[in-house]
Enzyme design. Structure first.
Site, short mmCIF file in Angstrom:
data_model
loop_
_atom_site.label_atom_id
_atom_site.label_comp_id
_atom_site.label_asym_id
_atom_site.label_seq_id
_atom_site.Cartn_x
_atom_site.Cartn_y
_atom_site.Cartn_z
N CYS A 120 0.83 -1.21 0.00
CA CYS A 120 0.00 0.00 0.00
C CYS A 120 0.86 1.25 0.00
O CYS A 120 0.35 2.35 -0.18
CB CYS A 120 -0.87 0.01 1.25
SG CYS A 120 0.08 0.29 2.77
N GLY A 270 -15.33 11.84 -14.26
CA GLY A 270 -14.42 11.16 -13.32
C GLY A 270 -14.26 9.68 -13.59
O GLY A 270 -13.33 9.05 -13.11
N ASN A 271 -15.19 9.11 -14.34
CA ASN A 271 -15.21 7.67 -14.60
C ASN A 271 -15.33 6.85 -13.32
O ASN A 271 -15.03 5.67 -13.30
CB ASN A 271 -13.93 7.25 -15.36
CG ASN A 271 -14.06 5.86 -15.97
OD1 ASN A 271 -15.14 5.49 -16.46
ND2 ASN A 271 -13.00 5.08 -15.93
N THR A 272 -15.78 7.46 -12.26
CA THR A 272 -15.89 6.70 -11.00
C THR A 272 -17.21 5.94 -10.92
O THR A 272 -17.41 5.14 -10.02
CB THR A 272 -15.76 7.61 -9.76
OG1 THR A 272 -16.88 8.50 -9.75
CG2 THR A 272 -14.47 8.39 -9.76
N SER A 273 -18.08 6.24 -11.88
CA SER A 273 -19.33 5.50 -11.94
C SER A 273 -19.29 4.58 -13.15
O SER A 273 -19.55 3.38 -13.05
CB SER A 273 -20.46 6.52 -12.08
OG SER A 273 -21.65 5.95 -11.77
N PHE A 928 -5.47 -18.77 13.40
CA PHE A 928 -5.81 -20.16 13.12
C PHE A 928 -6.84 -20.74 14.10
O PHE A 928 -6.55 -21.68 14.83
CB PHE A 928 -4.49 -20.96 13.20
CG PHE A 928 -4.42 -22.11 12.24
CD1 PHE A 928 -4.26 -21.90 10.88
CD2 PHE A 928 -4.49 -23.42 12.69
CE1 PHE A 928 -4.16 -22.97 10.00
CE2 PHE A 928 -4.40 -24.49 11.82
CZ PHE A 928 -4.24 -24.27 10.46
N GLU A 1275 0.74 -13.40 15.19
CA GLU A 1275 -0.70 -13.65 15.18
C GLU A 1275 -1.46 -13.19 16.41
O GLU A 1275 -2.65 -12.87 16.33
CB GLU A 1275 -0.94 -15.16 15.06
CG GLU A 1275 -0.41 -15.79 13.81
CD GLU A 1275 -0.45 -17.30 13.96
OE1 GLU A 1275 -1.37 -17.90 13.42
OE2 GLU A 1275 0.43 -17.85 14.63
C1 LIG Z 1 -14.57 3.91 -4.57
C2 LIG Z 1 -15.80 4.75 -4.71
C3 LIG Z 1 -16.43 5.16 -3.56
C4 LIG Z 1 -17.59 5.93 -3.65
N1 LIG Z 1 -18.19 6.33 -2.49
C5 LIG Z 1 -19.33 7.06 -2.56
C6 LIG Z 1 -19.99 7.48 -1.38
O1 LIG Z 1 -19.56 7.21 -0.26
N2 LIG Z 1 -21.13 8.19 -1.51
C7 LIG Z 1 -21.65 8.52 -2.74
O2 LIG Z 1 -22.66 9.16 -2.79
N3 LIG Z 1 -21.02 8.15 -3.86
C8 LIG Z 1 -19.90 7.42 -3.80
N4 LIG Z 1 -19.28 7.02 -4.96
C9 LIG Z 1 -19.92 7.33 -6.24
C10 LIG Z 1 -19.41 8.63 -6.82
O3 LIG Z 1 -19.88 9.70 -6.06
C11 LIG Z 1 -19.92 8.72 -8.23
O4 LIG Z 1 -19.41 7.63 -8.92
C12 LIG Z 1 -19.44 9.96 -8.91
O5 LIG Z 1 -19.91 11.08 -8.28
C13 LIG Z 1 -19.74 9.96 -10.39
O6 LIG Z 1 -19.09 11.03 -11.01
P1 LIG Z 1 -18.13 10.87 -12.27
O7 LIG Z 1 -17.74 12.20 -12.71
O8 LIG Z 1 -17.03 9.96 -11.95
O9 LIG Z 1 -19.11 10.16 -13.28
P2 LIG Z 1 -18.78 9.33 -14.58
O10 LIG Z 1 -18.50 7.93 -14.19
O11 LIG Z 1 -17.76 9.99 -15.40
O12 LIG Z 1 -20.19 9.43 -15.30
C14 LIG Z 1 -21.32 8.89 -14.72
C15 LIG Z 1 -22.56 9.16 -15.53
O13 LIG Z 1 -22.92 10.52 -15.45
C16 LIG Z 1 -23.24 11.03 -16.75
N5 LIG Z 1 -22.83 12.43 -16.79
C17 LIG Z 1 -21.72 12.93 -16.24
N6 LIG Z 1 -21.70 14.27 -16.42
C18 LIG Z 1 -22.79 14.59 -17.13
C19 LIG Z 1 -23.30 15.81 -17.63
N7 LIG Z 1 -22.68 16.96 -17.42
N8 LIG Z 1 -24.44 15.77 -18.31
C20 LIG Z 1 -25.09 14.61 -18.52
N9 LIG Z 1 -24.67 13.43 -18.07
C21 LIG Z 1 -23.53 13.42 -17.37
C22 LIG Z 1 -22.47 10.17 -17.70
O14 LIG Z 1 -23.13 10.14 -18.94
C23 LIG Z 1 -22.44 8.84 -17.02
O15 LIG Z 1 -23.55 8.07 -17.38
C24 LIG Z 1 -18.12 6.27 -4.92
C25 LIG Z 1 -17.46 5.86 -6.07
C26 LIG Z 1 -16.32 5.10 -5.97
C27 LIG Z 1 -15.63 4.65 -7.21
S1 FES Z 2 -0.81 -3.23 3.08
FE1 FES Z 2 0.12 -1.56 4.07
S2 FES Z 2 2.07 -2.32 4.49
FE2 FES Z 2 1.04 -4.07 3.73
#
Ligand SMILES: Cc1cc2nc3c(=O)[nH]c(=O)nc-3n(C[C@H](O)[C@H](O)[C@H](O)COP(=O)(O)OP(=O)(O)OC[C@H]3O[C@@H](n4cnc5c(N)ncnc54)[C@H](O)[C@@H]3O)c2cc1C
Ligand code: FES
Ligand code: FES
Length: 1344
Positions: A120, A270-273, A928, A1275
């Site tokens: 990590c 962000g591609n996080t969704s 264990f 352990e």
């Molecule tokens: C590890 C992780 C932890 C998370 N934890 C939380 C949490 O605790 N609470 C929470 O609420 N969320 C959480 N999320 C979700 C996160 O908030 C959403 O994934 C994020 O906000 C999506 O934004 P993005 O820019 O990455 O979307 P993208 O993945 O880039 O796009 C998502 C969708 O939105 C559409 N879109 C984006 N912008 C526009 C626009 N301007 N107009 C029209 N359509 C649009 C796209 O077409 C696509 O379909 C988490 C995500 C991850 C990966």
């Molecule tokens: S996962 Fe943090 S040191 Fe091993």
């Protein structure tokens, strides 16, 4: 499909170097690109979905709005390379290197002992580095925030935070410093005789040695990129990949036109969704539109009425913008902004907040969205745009439900979001409850708003929205309508709860489960809101008039504790250990807190793990096809489609195995039938990872279900489905003893645990051209086992196979058995194709396939006196072994042997059985069986205490071993160190006075309860078989005097190599700097035993010692002849005189045996003793808890390396805390594991460290048995995590007593917020509807 138009050139920078990609593939992530294309392997793959932070890098971009450079951390696994046009990326390699210059962040994390396995560490370094780029002297709060998205499975986080804290403005350093108690005040060796407080050191590193942070030394933003940013390219850029096209318009107009042309194409920010959906749900989009270069989407504007934020702003930016408005505007206008900020602090980790956009968040409409409920109640409007023009729609119930009439049209985009100010008489709040405080999706999340008629408490408008309780965010519109005009009082509260439960209804089998908990949270949150608002209304001068002359309901101070959230505080603490004897030579490193040998390399990313080995010529990638059925006959396997796919070379099945296919009842590759979901059926071999994974999807297997299908322990008992005979130990006369005493009969359930080593299982098999030789690079705790298994699978002698282990990114028992299976399958692939094979498990597959800690179900009958003395105890345990034997019989034996823990109970009976179920086979895991079994014993003590009206610590003390005695298996031992640990723990933690303080707190607080617990521990180390206690080492001295040490232990992060060099250095009297350990290899030290059972350093240390002593003996005449000579002189002379400078050392090991027939033996070489006390505070309305303080005292005797040993204690304690509080495996009724990644399986995060965390190594303790009188601590600390569990149980018991609920209850382990909330029964848990279990199919089933 080939594209007619050509791709544009993708330009970005990595570590100051320009990258020009002519064929950028939109499907390639930055992580893959760094690792595969640029060979920068410091950035690690762990989860691939943004949840762990191991792949963190820094991205720097020119912000067109502020015209400044923004530096922000991102998770490279979710960043498509195409999104990096014009950006500069800094990876851990760009920050510093041991070859050139270390960055202070790297130096400090290593020297503060913040690395163990090191997997990590690069991610941690990058999160901290990015923080320092933005804030060279950050606050502690900022440090916590920056590291909130990074997981570590080894350290327990404390040393990582400590290293970060050295940069903080308010850094405090050693609490003992300047008081004459810190070892560094006196110089490390200044301490005098043993046993005095002045011999105690409280610092593990010397802060003064750190190089200062010099921000001027950092890489600058590349001038070429600056020029590009200042004259932005307006042209649309297009990148064509194999399957996906990425289009990045330069103007808003072009974007809108493209949206008409590609109405189905998502906007990618962000591609996080989109990224996680692609990975886990297989969502595929052939065209992606990237609006990253459109500055209009990042605009922010304010009016007197509200705030408009561009949809392209990241959530981190939104947080800053809102914080800015909150500081500028009067409180009444910023209610919605404050509520959003509250959630933005907890939502995901910093990296995700940096990447995720506001627009993406809203448009994703995740049911768990934290922001949408608040935005919905806050009357937010969405500004939409298309070629046709603009319009505004409300972010309301219909939009969130995705109704077409309330949604965007395909050609529209979300341009910005308008959030109005709140007004006078309006109150807005946000609530969320998740498994952990940070970096965890909420179970339920809510936004609530009420507007009162001016000057009154009469509701004029009310909005309540919930997430997590349906497919989308739900607005409780009907309930709100019916409450209009009502006054804000208790009758309204009751009515609101009734209405809400009716409207926000969840069916019993709702996806995600936890239905009753969620229903309870729906009303508990409203109650919190009710109190919060009431509190506001009560403020002097707030109300102009109260109708009917009624007064406000008084809220007694006792109830106000329902309002506060637990803050995330940076933990404090002291680590105490005994300094080395003042006469010890300075050069002798034994007993000193020496940094992990690889620490600096971990921190710079230069430490090479298995998958960091560069691609070898003609290498192929293997991916596994696993069963989707729990118990079924294989009717057919259709490989035709898979084999047709491009790049696919072969599919390996059982028929390809030249030797044995595992054991009859535990096959490597399934034949005819499968026994669990996740069993390996066959394996695809292809040119690339992506091709192999695609082919896996196209492999079609037809099944016919077989009966019975068993998942739960209960069902296994019903079907008499067991893996091995019962194990039993008995002493005294249990039946007779029961006749004379009171009894309690209870059941205890302990859930399983996933190893969650950061480095998933991986292996690289390289076939050689001659004599069927194979080189295997594998992440394992037991290379000899891999070697043996491959030998029998390929039917070739063991001597043709060499297994190499450089280092392992965490094992915890999970890499004892499984690597052999994977190594053997990969070897079959290599054998069949003739090419090298790389097999790297995805996190999802790793969790699905490999099994973990055995879930346990225990029944106890305890007989006791009123005084708390236990006269008789009868425990019967069942563990869920899964579908094959693996280590289940051994785990059962250890469980039975160790279950008495620290207690002397004269009449005792322990029985244990391993159940055979249709789940993946469970296996070895740190401790264990001990952590599960002892929870039953300790639960029984707690129950006796409750029945007798005594404090649990009194009952523990009463029943503890006091004098030299024999265990249930008649092994003699002296419990003196146990008693000392117990007493020191009580003393150091001021336990008794804190007991009173806790009671005082509990009297004053109704909704918050504190709990306190202390547990003693007697943990036996080692294997219960003599042959497992042998070890060998090979030490070479080269003619330049340098020493190469090899031994049979594997470096798993536990610092074994460091300890081995400390031993070699003491024995040869040569500094560690002259020494090296290259790897563990079956070619240098054969026939090794798994590095496990806490004795790796013990036994290998003795072997290294032996080798060194042999060498020194050979050198003695030379040294005698030239006593003033140098080491190099002696070695040169020895060579001249033909003295063998290489020696094998051997340790014949401890005698250990167990006669199960007689129930007696000497199964363990020695015991580790310890005690831990913990204090927690529980929020009875949500089930959340915070850890206020933990104190651990551990008998390490003379620690070889206190930094490493304290690290092992803290790390295993934290892992234990996870086992007992948050880590919950969820299985579908069909036996499919749901929890397959950090999103749905929560290991402790940085906010889970106790606020005060003290660890002491018991001073002046000795053992004659082990090397230099040290003890193995790998352990034992796991179990001490149960002090948190029992502290929670203590708090819950107090709550239940106050609510007059029967005291007989047991919290199941893990004590998740759900279980805690439901145990703290109150009017809200009573009012929720309960479904008859027969009327629905549950979403998940309990398997313990
Ligand atoms: C590890 C992780 C932890 C998370 N934890 C939380 C949490 O605790 N609470 C929470 O609420 N969320 C959480 N999320 C979700 C996160 O908030 C959403 O994934 C994020 O906000 C999506 O934004 P993005 O820019 O990455 O979307 P993208 O993945 O880039 O796009 C998502 C969708 O939105 C559409 N879109 C984006 N912008 C526009 C626009 N301007 N107009 C029209 N359509 C649009 C796209 O077409 C696509 O379909 C988490 C995500 C991850 C990966
Ligand atoms: S996962 Fe943090 S040191 Fe091993
Ligand atoms: S690997 Fe990227 S966050 Fe886990």
């Amino acid at each position: 499909m080939p594209h007619l138009s050509r791709s544009d050139e993708l330009v970005f920078f990595v570590n100051g170097r320009k990258v020009l990609e002519r064929n950028a593939d939109p499907e390639v992530t930055l992580l893959t690109f760094l690792r595969k294309n640029l060979r920068l392997t410091g950035t690690k793959y762990v989860c691939g979905r943004g949840g762990c932070g191991a792949c963190t890098v820094m991205v720097s971009k020119h912000d067109p709005v502020s015209r400044k450079i923004r530096h922000f951390s991102v998770t490279a696994c979710l960043v498509p390379i195409c999104s990096l046009y014009g950006a500069a990326v800094t990876t851990v390699e760009g920050v510093g290197s041991i070859k050139t210059r270390l960055h202070p962040v790297q130096e400090r994390i290593a020297k503060s002992h913040g690395t163990q396995c090191g997997f990590c560490t690069p991610g941690m370094v990058m999160s901290m580095y990015t923080l320092l780029r933005n804030h060279p002297q950050p606050s502690e709060e900022q440090l916590m925030e920056a590291l909130g998205g990074n997981l570590c499975r080894c350290t327990g986080y404390r040393p990582i935070l400590e290293s970060g804290r050295t940069f903080c403005a308010e850094s405090s350093g050693c609490q003992q410093k300047g008081r004459g108690k810190c070892c560094l005040d006196q110089g490390e060796n200044a301490a005098s005789s043993l046993g005095r407080e002045s011999d105690i050191c409280t610092e593990l590193f010397a802060k003064d040695e750190f190089q200062p942070l010099d921000p001027t030394q950092e890489l600058i933003f590349p001038p070429e990129l600056l020029r590009m940013a200042e004259n932005p390219e307006k042209r649309t850029l297009t990148f064509h990949g194999e399957r996906v096209t990425w289009i990045s318009p330069g103007t808003l107009k072009d974007l809108l036109e493209l949206k008409v042309k590609h109405p189905d194409a998502p906007l990618i920010l962000g591609n996080t969704s989109l990224g996680p959906a692609k990975k886990s749900q297989g969502h595929f989009h052939p065209v992606l539109l990237s609006p990253a270069r459109i500055s209009e989407l990042s605009m922010v504007s304010t009016t007197s009425e509200g705030l408009t934020i561009g949809a392209g702003c990241s959530l981190a930016q939104v947080k800053d913008i809102l914080a800015g408005r909150v500081s500028e505007l009067p409180e009444e206008k910023t209610q919605t902004y404050r509520a959003l900020l509250k959630h933005l602090k907890r939502l995901a980790g910093q990296q995700i907040r940096n990447m995720a956009s506001l627009g993406g968040h809203i448009m994703s409409r995740h049911c768990y969205s934290d922001l949408n409920p608040v935005l919905a109640v806050g009357n937010t409007a969405l500004n939409l745009m298309s070629k046709e023009g603009t319009r505004q729609i409300p972010l309301d119930r219909d939009f969130l439900a995705g109704l077409a009439s309330a949604d965007l049209k395909p050609e529209e985009i979300l341009e910005s979001v308008y959030i109005p100010h709140s007004q006078r008489w309006e109150f807005v709040s946000a609530f969320r409850q998740a498994q952990c405080q940070q970096n965890a999706l909420a179970d339920v999340t809510a936004g609530m708003r009420v507007l009162f008629q001016e000057g009154t408490d009469t509701i004029e408008d009310l909005s309540l929205a919930y997430g997590g309780v349906g497919d989308a965010t739900i607005s409780a519109q009907k309930s709100c309508q019916q409450l209009l005009g009502r006054r804000w009082n208790e009758p309204m509260l009751d009515e609101a709860c009734r209405l809400l439960l009716d409207e926000v209804s969840l069916p019993g089998g709702a996806p995600g489960g936890s239905v009753e908990f969620k229903r309870t949270l729906v009303v508990s949150f409203f109650f919190k809101f009710y109190l919060e608002v009431l509190q506001e209304l009560k403020k002097p001068g707030k109300l102009l008039s109260v109708p009917d002359g009624h007064h406000f309901p008084e809220i007694s101070d006792r109830f106000l504790s329902a309002l506060e959230d637990f803050p995330a505080t940076v933990p404090q603490g002291v680590q105490r250990y005994q300094s080395v004897d003042s006469h010890q030579a300075l050069q002798d490193p034994v007993g000193r807190p020496i940094m992990h040998l690889s620490g600096l390399k971990h921190a710079t990313g230069e430490a090479i793990f298995c998958d960091d080995i560069p691609t070898v010529d003609k290498e192929l990638f293997m991916a596994l096809v696993t069963s989707t059925r729990a118990h079924a006959k294989i009717i057919s396997v259709d490989l035709s489609k898979a084999l047709e796919l491009p790049g696919v070379v072969d599919v390996i099945t059982a028929e390809d195995i030249p030797g044995t296919n595992g054991a009859e009842d535990d096959k490597l590759l399934a034949v005819d039938k499968v026994l669990c979901v996740g069993q390996i059926v066959c394996a695809v071999v292809a040119e690339t990872e992506a091709q192999a994974k695609r082919a896996v999807e196209e492999t079609k297997i037809a099944y016919e279900d077989l009966e019975p299908i068993i998942f739960t322990i209960e069902d296994a008992i019903k079907h008499s489905s067991f893996l091995c005979p019962e194990k039993k130990l008995e002493q005294g006369n249990v039946e007779k003893a029961f006749e004379e005493v009171d009894q309690i009969v209870e059941e205890v359930h302990v859930g399983g645990q996933e190893h969650f080593y950061m480095e998933t299982q991986r292996v690289l098999v390289i076939p050689k051209t001659e004599d069927k030789e194979l080189d295997i690079y594998v992440s394992t705790q037991d290379p000899a086992h891999v070697q043996k298994t491959v030998s029998s699978t390929l039917n070739i002698p063991i001597n043709r196979i060499t297994c190499h282990v450089k280092r392992v990114g965490g094992g915890f028992g999970g890499k004892v058995g499984r690597p052999a299976v994977l190594g053997a399958i990969a070897a079959v692939g290599a054998n069949k194709t003739g090419y090298p094979i790389r097999l790297v498990l995805d996190r999802e597959d790793d969790m699905l396939i490999t099994g973990g800690r055995h879930p346990l179900f225990g029944k106890y009958n305890v007989g006791f006196m009123n005084s708390g003395r236990i006269r008789a105890l009868d425990i019967e345990c069942f563990i869920n072994g899964g579908c094959t034997l693996d280590d289940s019989e051994l785990v059962t034996e250890f469980l039975i042997l160790k279950m008495e823990n620290a207690y002397k109970i004269r009449n005792l009976r322990f029985r244990g059985r391993a159940c055979m179920t249709n789940l993946p086979s469970n296996t070895a895991f740190r401790g264990f069986g001990f952590p599960q079994g002892t929870l039953v014993t300790e639960s029984c003590i707690t129950a006796v205490a409750a029945k007798c009206g005594l404090l649990p610590e009194k009952v523990r003390e009463k029943n503890m071993y006091k004098t030299v005695d024999k265990t249930i298996y008649k092994q003699a031992f002296n419990p003196e160190p146990l008693i000392r640990c117990w007493n020191e723990c009580l003393d150091k933690s001021s336990f008794h006075s804190r007991r009173m303080q806790v009671a005082e707190f509990n009297k004053k607080n109704y909704w918050r309860k504190r709990g306190l617990a202390v547990v003693p521990m007697k943990f036996s180390v080692g294997f219960a078989a003599t042959s497992f206690h042998q070890a060998a080492a090979l030490v070479h001295i080269y003619t330049d005097g340098s020493v190469l040490v090899t031994h049979g232990g594997n470096e798993l992060g536990q610092g074994i190599h460091t300890k081995m060099l400390q031993v070699a250095s003491r024995e040869l009297k040569v500094p560690m700097s002259h020494m090296h350990i290259c790897e563990t290899s079956t070619a240098t030290v054969p026939n090794t035993i798994a590095t496990a059972a806490s004795i790796g350093s013990d036994v290998n240390g003795r072997a290294v010692q032996n080798a060194c002593q042999i060498l020194l003996k050979r050198l003695e005449p030379i040294i005698k002849k030239n006593p003033e000579g140098t080491w190099e002189d002696w070695i040169e002379a020895a060579f001249e005189q033909r003295i063998n400078l290489s020696a094998t050392g051997y340790f014949r090991g401890y005698e250990a045996f167990m006669d199960w027939e007689k129930g007696e033996g000497d199964p363990f070489p020695y015991y580790v003793y310890g005690a831990a006390s913990s204090e927690v505070e529980v929020d009875c309305l949500t089930g959340a808890h915070k850890k206020i303080r933990t104190d651990i005292v551990m008998d390490a005797c003379c620690s070889l390396n206190p930094a490493i040993d304290i690290g092992q204690i803290e790390g295993s304690f934290t892992q234990g805390m996870g086992l007992y509080t948050t880590e919950e495996l969820k299985y579908s009724p069909e036996g499919v594991l749901y929890s397959r990644g950090p999103d749905d399986y929560k290991i402790p995060t940085i906010t889970d460290v106790p606020e005060e965390f003290n660890v002491s190594l018991l001073p002046s303790s000795q053992t004659p048995l082990t090397i230099y009188s040290s003890k193995g601590l790998g352990e034992s600390g796991m179990f001490l995590g149960s002090s948190v569990f029992f502290a929670i149980a203590d708090a819950v018991a107090t709550a239940r007593r106050e609510r007059d609920i029967a005291e007989d209850f047991t919290v199941r382990s893990p004590a998740t917020p759900e279980r805690v909330r439901m145990a703290c029964a109150d009017r809200f848990t009573e009012m929720i509807p309960r479904d008859d279990p027969k009327t629905f199919k549950p979403w998940s089933i309990p398997i313990a």
